[in-house]
Motif scaffolding. Structure first.
Motif, short mmCIF file in Angstrom:
data_model
loop_
_atom_site.label_atom_id
_atom_site.label_comp_id
_atom_site.label_asym_id
_atom_site.label_seq_id
_atom_site.Cartn_x
_atom_site.Cartn_y
_atom_site.Cartn_z
N ILE A 60 39.03 38.42 38.80
CA ILE A 60 37.89 39.37 39.08
C ILE A 60 38.13 40.37 40.14
O ILE A 60 37.85 41.50 39.82
N LEU A 61 39.00 40.07 41.01
CA LEU A 61 39.52 41.16 41.85
C LEU A 61 40.41 42.33 41.01
O LEU A 61 40.48 43.45 41.20
N PHE A 62 41.46 41.75 40.11
CA PHE A 62 42.31 42.59 39.20
C PHE A 62 41.23 43.49 38.51
O PHE A 62 41.55 44.88 38.28
N ALA A 63 40.20 42.98 37.94
CA ALA A 63 39.22 43.68 37.19
C ALA A 63 38.54 44.68 37.88
O ALA A 63 38.36 45.95 37.33
N CYS A 64 37.99 44.56 39.07
CA CYS A 64 37.44 45.34 39.84
C CYS A 64 38.34 46.57 40.46
O CYS A 64 38.00 47.66 40.24
N ASN A 65 39.59 46.07 40.62
CA ASN A 65 40.57 47.09 41.07
C ASN A 65 41.11 48.04 39.79
O ASN A 65 41.06 49.44 40.06
N PHE A 82 38.96 48.73 37.05
CA PHE A 82 37.73 49.41 36.62
C PHE A 82 37.01 50.10 37.80
O PHE A 82 35.72 50.34 37.67
N ASP A 83 37.68 50.32 38.82
CA ASP A 83 37.09 50.76 40.03
C ASP A 83 35.76 51.89 39.78
O ASP A 83 35.11 52.16 40.23
N GLN A 84 36.85 52.86 39.28
CA GLN A 84 35.81 54.05 39.05
C GLN A 84 34.57 54.18 38.36
O GLN A 84 33.61 54.75 38.34
N MET A 85 34.56 53.16 37.30
CA MET A 85 33.43 52.71 36.53
C MET A 85 32.20 51.98 37.28
O MET A 85 30.95 52.13 37.05
N ILE A 86 32.84 51.21 38.37
CA ILE A 86 31.72 50.13 38.86
C ILE A 86 31.38 50.58 39.99
O ILE A 86 30.18 49.98 40.72
N VAL A 87 31.99 51.21 40.77
CA VAL A 87 31.38 51.71 42.33
C VAL A 87 30.29 52.57 42.11
O VAL A 87 30.42 53.67 41.56
N GLY A 88 29.15 52.10 42.70
CA GLY A 88 27.90 52.99 42.71
C GLY A 88 27.12 52.58 41.40
O GLY A 88 26.07 53.17 41.10
N ASN A 89 27.55 51.77 40.39
CA ASN A 89 26.98 51.31 38.99
C ASN A 89 26.55 49.96 39.13
O ASN A 89 27.04 49.01 39.76
N LEU A 122 40.56 36.23 51.54
CA LEU A 122 41.11 37.33 51.77
C LEU A 122 40.43 38.29 50.27
O LEU A 122 40.51 39.33 50.55
N MET A 123 40.72 37.59 49.20
CA MET A 123 40.15 38.19 47.99
C MET A 123 38.83 38.53 47.88
O MET A 123 38.18 39.50 47.44
N LEU A 124 37.83 37.51 48.53
CA LEU A 124 36.46 37.87 48.61
C LEU A 124 36.25 38.92 49.77
O LEU A 124 35.34 39.98 49.24
N MET A 125 37.02 39.32 50.74
CA MET A 125 36.87 40.62 51.39
C MET A 125 37.25 41.88 50.77
O MET A 125 36.66 42.73 51.03
N ALA A 126 38.47 41.64 50.01
CA ALA A 126 38.65 42.84 49.25
C ALA A 126 37.83 43.31 48.41
O ALA A 126 37.51 44.39 47.76
N LEU A 127 36.78 42.28 47.98
CA LEU A 127 35.72 42.33 46.79
C LEU A 127 34.27 43.18 47.60
O LEU A 127 33.59 43.47 46.85
N ASN A 165 55.09 45.28 42.78
CA ASN A 165 53.92 46.09 42.77
C ASN A 165 52.92 45.01 43.29
O ASN A 165 52.00 45.26 44.04
N ALA A 166 52.79 44.06 42.62
CA ALA A 166 51.54 42.93 42.76
C ALA A 166 52.03 42.37 44.11
O ALA A 166 50.78 42.21 45.03
N ASN A 167 53.00 42.07 44.61
CA ASN A 167 53.23 41.46 45.81
C ASN A 167 52.77 42.71 47.02
O ASN A 167 52.55 42.22 48.03
N LEU A 168 53.32 43.67 46.89
CA LEU A 168 52.76 44.84 47.54
C LEU A 168 51.56 44.81 48.01
O LEU A 168 50.87 45.21 48.86
N ARG A 169 50.62 44.83 46.87
CA ARG A 169 49.01 44.88 46.84
C ARG A 169 48.71 43.68 47.82
O ARG A 169 47.89 43.85 48.58
N ALA A 170 49.30 42.42 47.66
CA ALA A 170 48.88 41.10 48.12
C ALA A 170 49.12 41.49 49.70
O ALA A 170 48.40 41.18 50.66
N ASN A 171 50.32 42.16 50.16
CA ASN A 171 50.84 42.26 51.45
C ASN A 171 49.91 43.26 52.15
O ASN A 171 49.46 43.03 53.46
#
Length: 229
Positions: free
Chosen positions: A122-127, A129-136, A164-169, A204-210
């Motif tokens: 879910i977090l991956f999908a939101c990141n 598709f960010d520009q499509m879902i923010v404000g929609n 941590l993932m819920l906070m990012a959402l 890159n995935a580890n960087l995002r997690a960090n």
């Protein structure tokens, strides 16, 4: 998406194609060799004809005539799934695909509990598709029913990794819905039919997690508590 190596993989692929079939012109004619190969009495033999048809079908499901342009005035539905190999998501409007997304799990992520993998999807999908879902208005569907309870409880009651993932959402405003696994066709295929992850993708995935970890460490305990309640 790599070429199928057995009938099970091919059946999964054809299942997704049939799900999108009403938007694909002349689908039956373009699936002749692949349909023949999944018949019970047909021995598995992947040759040039099957490979050419497989590649042609993949092109067809990513063409403009099959996909739908994103409409900012309409709500968006995202279906997510996580397998032992990776994460998959598809964004829909009016029942048509707006975008596909998938990635393989890192070595560390493969050791996550299934509920953690599903929330990561879910977090991956939101990141993605960010520009499509923010404000929609957004509906996110998952076939992992226990995950729905996680969103209804206070964050402090969730395990730290989920916290941590819920906070990012928190920056997204969406509704969660349950979808039966047999109906979560596109996201299921995208999460399981993946090529191996590259070292650069893993880094890159580890960087995002960090980044999320660093943000969490910089927030003092009292502020963190107010955010989680």
């Amino acid at each position: 998406m790599p070429s199928p190596s057995n009938k099970k993989d091919l059946l999964q692929f054809i299942g997704m194609i049939n799900y999108l079939g009403r938007y694909i012109k002349n689908l039956s004619a373009n699936l002749a060799f692949l349909r023949e190969l999944i018949k019970e009495n047909t021995a598995w033999s992947w040759g040039e004809n099957e490979e050419a048809e497989f590649r042609r079908i993949k092109e067809m499901v990513s063409e403009v005539t099959t996909l739908k342009y994103f409409d900012i005035r309409k709500p968006i539905t995202i279906e997510c799934d996580a397998s032992s190999l990776g994460l998959g998501a598809a964004a829909f409007q009016d029942g048509r695909v707006v975008a596909y997304a998938s990635r393989a799990l890192t070595k560390a992520e493969k050791n996550y509990a299934q509920i953690e993998k599903e929330l990561l999807a879910i977090l991956f999908a939101c990141n993605r598709f960010d520009q499509m879902i923010v404000g929609n208005r957004t509906i996110i569907k998952t076939d992992h029913k226990p995950l729905l309870n996680t969103f209804e409880k206070p964050l402090l009651k969730a395990p730290k990794r989920l916290q941590l993932m819920l906070m990012a959402l928190q920056r997204y405003n969406f509704e969660m819905e349950y979808i039966n696994g047999k109906n979560n066709i596109v996201a299921d295929v995208l999460s399981s039919a993946l090529t191996p992850i590259s070292k650069s993708d893993e880094a890159n995935a580890n960087l995002r997690a960090n980044i999320f970890k660093i943000i969490g460490e910089k927030i003092d305990g009292e502020t963190m508590k107010r955010m989680l309640i």
